[in-house]
Design an enzyme around this catalytic site. Structure first.
Site, PDB file in Angstrom:
ATOM      1  N   ARG A  74       7.118  11.680  39.978  1.00 32.27           N
ATOM      2  CA  ARG A  74       7.811  10.666  40.495  1.00 32.27           C
ATOM      3  C   ARG A  74       7.690   9.365  40.248  1.00 32.27           C
ATOM      4  O   ARG A  74       6.766   8.494  40.711  1.00 32.27           O
ATOM      5  CB  ARG A  74       7.509  10.988  42.244  1.00 32.27           C
ATOM      6  CG  ARG A  74       8.278   9.796  43.074  1.00 32.27           C
ATOM      7  CD  ARG A  74       9.777  10.205  43.189  1.00 32.27           C
ATOM      8  NE  ARG A  74      10.011  11.248  44.041  1.00 32.27           N
ATOM      9  CZ  ARG A  74      11.323  11.640  44.016  1.00 32.27           C
ATOM     10  NH1 ARG A  74      12.239  11.084  43.233  1.00 32.27           N
ATOM     11  NH2 ARG A  74      11.558  12.821  44.639  1.00 32.27           N
ATOM     12  N   ARG A 100      12.570  17.359  32.623  1.00 29.34           N
ATOM     13  CA  ARG A 100      11.585  16.414  32.930  1.00 29.34           C
ATOM     14  C   ARG A 100      10.443  17.388  33.546  1.00 29.34           C
ATOM     15  O   ARG A 100       9.405  16.959  34.053  1.00 29.34           O
ATOM     16  CB  ARG A 100      12.059  15.625  34.207  1.00 29.34           C
ATOM     17  CG  ARG A 100      12.759  16.325  35.332  1.00 29.34           C
ATOM     18  CD  ARG A 100      13.096  15.297  36.404  1.00 29.34           C
ATOM     19  NE  ARG A 100      13.530  16.096  37.754  1.00 29.34           N
ATOM     20  CZ  ARG A 100      13.767  15.308  38.849  1.00 29.34           C
ATOM     21  NH1 ARG A 100      13.679  14.038  38.793  1.00 29.34           N
ATOM     22  NH2 ARG A 100      14.065  16.187  39.700  1.00 29.34           N
ATOM     23  N   HIS A 170      15.937   7.708  33.726  1.00 27.32           N
ATOM     24  CA  HIS A 170      16.109   7.500  35.243  1.00 27.32           C
ATOM     25  C   HIS A 170      15.178   6.428  35.732  1.00 27.32           C
ATOM     26  O   HIS A 170      13.867   6.666  36.295  1.00 27.32           O
ATOM     27  CB  HIS A 170      15.706   8.855  36.002  1.00 27.32           C
ATOM     28  CG  HIS A 170      16.295   8.965  37.582  1.00 27.32           C
ATOM     29  ND1 HIS A 170      15.485   7.906  38.429  1.00 27.32           N
ATOM     30  CD2 HIS A 170      16.750   9.655  38.178  1.00 27.32           C
ATOM     31  CE1 HIS A 170      16.029   8.393  39.634  1.00 27.32           C
ATOM     32  NE2 HIS A 170      16.835   9.364  39.612  1.00 27.32           N
ATOM     33  N   ASP A 214      23.078   4.656  46.593  1.00 23.99           N
ATOM     34  CA  ASP A 214      23.168   5.693  45.545  1.00 23.99           C
ATOM     35  C   ASP A 214      24.376   5.614  44.786  1.00 23.99           C
ATOM     36  O   ASP A 214      25.388   6.273  45.275  1.00 23.99           O
ATOM     37  CB  ASP A 214      22.782   6.932  46.168  1.00 23.99           C
ATOM     38  CG  ASP A 214      22.884   7.892  44.904  1.00 23.99           C
ATOM     39  OD1 ASP A 214      22.236   9.258  45.483  1.00 23.99           O
ATOM     40  OD2 ASP A 214      22.695   7.765  43.876  1.00 23.99           O
ATOM     41  N   GLU A 273      19.665   3.061  36.176  1.00 26.32           N
ATOM     42  CA  GLU A 273      19.707   4.322  35.175  1.00 26.32           C
ATOM     43  C   GLU A 273      20.573   4.452  34.172  1.00 26.32           C
ATOM     44  O   GLU A 273      22.002   4.056  34.298  1.00 26.32           O
ATOM     45  CB  GLU A 273      19.538   5.539  35.864  1.00 26.32           C
ATOM     46  CG  GLU A 273      18.561   5.680  37.068  1.00 26.32           C
ATOM     47  CD  GLU A 273      19.146   6.678  38.111  1.00 26.32           C
ATOM     48  OE1 GLU A 273      19.723   7.679  37.917  1.00 26.32           O
ATOM     49  OE2 GLU A 273      18.754   6.446  39.373  1.00 26.32           O
TER      50      GLU A 273
HETATM   51  O1  TA6 Z   1      19.113   8.481  41.119  1.00 29.14           O
HETATM   52  C1  TA6 Z   1      20.172   9.274  41.417  1.00 29.14           C
HETATM   53  C2  TA6 Z   1      19.744  10.436  42.016  1.00 29.14           C
HETATM   54  O2  TA6 Z   1      20.804  11.524  41.700  1.00 29.14           O
HETATM   55  C3  TA6 Z   1      19.630  10.230  43.699  1.00 29.14           C
HETATM   56  O3  TA6 Z   1      21.111  11.121  44.214  1.00 29.14           O
HETATM   57  C4  TA6 Z   1      18.633  10.915  44.215  1.00 29.14           C
HETATM   58  O4  TA6 Z   1      18.686  12.066  44.299  1.00 29.14           O
HETATM   59  C5  TA6 Z   1      17.461  10.636  42.794  1.00 29.14           C
HETATM   60  O5  TA6 Z   1      18.399  10.827  41.837  1.00 29.14           O
HETATM   61  C6  TA6 Z   1      16.302  11.125  42.955  1.00 29.14           C
HETATM   62  O6  TA6 Z   1      16.254  12.520  42.538  1.00 29.14           O
HETATM   63  P1  TA6 Z   1      14.937  13.409  42.438  1.00 29.14           P
HETATM   64  O7  TA6 Z   1      15.219  14.685  42.351  1.00 29.14           O
HETATM   65  O8  TA6 Z   1      14.227  12.910  41.680  1.00 29.14           O
HETATM   66  O9  TA6 Z   1      14.376  13.310  43.909  1.00 29.14           O
END
Ligand code: TA6
Length: 300
Positions: A74, A100, A170, A214, A273
């Site tokens: 994370r 990932r 991301h 988002d 992103e």
């Molecule tokens: O950043 C876009 C996104 O798809 C959000 O909708 C949120 O889910 C984020 O990614 C984080 O995703 P994750 O699977 O890393 O918790």
């Protein structure tokens, strides 16, 4: 995968790059040069720290992050590949694809003529990847660590059939207090909120964040700025090979629901992103390749 001693023998750069083993056999590259210090996990091909000299880390890493196979780290810059978000048709497949949560192979490390450090990792299709996605591919991640940080995901279609993928770099960008920050460059851009179909237009010059956001902005190929007054800095986010820019902050409620994020973690980062997804997926004929790249720099 080679053991840590063999990896160091082959890839370390004295005074600049060494490999260490974190928890759970996760291997990390520790990098330092005149410009910055950085850390890249081979697991996930994920840069988890980039700290320019005399600066606070540009990237945010959750103090509660997992470092275990099968779980995403994370923070830093997760590599979403070969799909972005949930799998289009099979919810049992991992969110944001398998890039990932895969062990990438270290392919090359180099000190450039400008004293930058370049690192190349690769993920070759395998029976494991084909259990998720039935194509032959080569994915390569290149990191260039200098006064700026450039990250590139190159995907080559090694199948004898065309394929389509989506992806994202991301970026979790560290801030001191999200409510005091502003994102510039998205005025008059069209965006969808999360999985909504409705398109909105951002009228404001500045995007400020006081709740969960988002947004997937379309036709955004330029650069964007994150103004962080409390760190007395502006981070510029450049992109190439990407037409979608996603801005995400989970807000308080979602932050509390995520086990790998502190309850108030949302205050200390925003994701801006480089994405190829939705109406802008990448379609490759056999032998074709595409590069998605993001560059982070501190505005002077
Ligand atoms: O950043 C876009 C996104 O798809 C959000 O909708 C949120 O889910 C984020 O990614 C984080 O995703 P994750 O699977 O890393 O918790």
């Amino acid at each position: 995968m080679m053991d840590i001693n063999n990896l160091n023998a082959k890839f370390s750069i004295p005074g600049h790059l060494s490999l260490i083993e974190l928890d759970n056999q996760i291997i990390s590259l520790n990098i330092t040069n005149n410009f910055a210090d950085a850390q890249i996990s081979l697991y996930g091909a994920q840069i988890i720290s980039y700290t320019p000299k005399n600066e606070v880390d540009i990237l945010w890493l959750s103090p509660n992050s997992y470092f275990t196979e099968g779980k995403a780290i994370r923070g830093g810059v997760p590599v979403c590949f070969p799909w972005f978000g949930p799998h289009p048709s099979d919810q049992s497949k991992p969110q944001h694809g398998f890039g990932r949560i895969s062990n990438w192979e270290l392919a090359e490390t180099r000190l450039t003529s400008k004293d930058e450090i370049e690192v190349k990792l690769r993920l070759q299709s395998s029976p494991a990847t084909k259990s998720y996605w039935p194509f032959d591919f080569l994915a390569e991640m290149t990191f260039l660590i200098g006064k700026t940080l450039t990250i590139t995901l190159k995907v080559t279609n090694q199948s004898d059939l065309p394929f389509e993928y989506s992806c994202a770099l991301h970026n979790y960008l560290r801030v001191k207090e999200i409510k005091d920050c502003a994102i510039l460059g998205l005025q008059d851009c069209l965006y969808q909120e999360d999985s909504e179909k409705i398109m909105h237009t951002q009228k404001e010059a500045k995007l400020t964040i006081n709740q969960e956001v988002d947004r997937n902005y379309s036709n955004t190929a330029g650069y964007y700025s994150l103004v962080d007054p409390n760190h007395n800095r502006t981070i510029r986010i450049h992109k190439t090979g990407s037409l979608i820019t996603t801005v995400w902050n989970p807000g308080s409620q979602k932050s509390q629901s995520l086990k790998d994020m502190p309850d108030d973690g949302y205050k200390n980062f925003v994701c801006i992103e480089a994405v190829n997804a939705l109406l802008n997926t990448i379609k490759l004929a056999p032998g074709e390749a595409h590069e998605t790249s993001t560059k982070l720099e501190l505005e002077d």
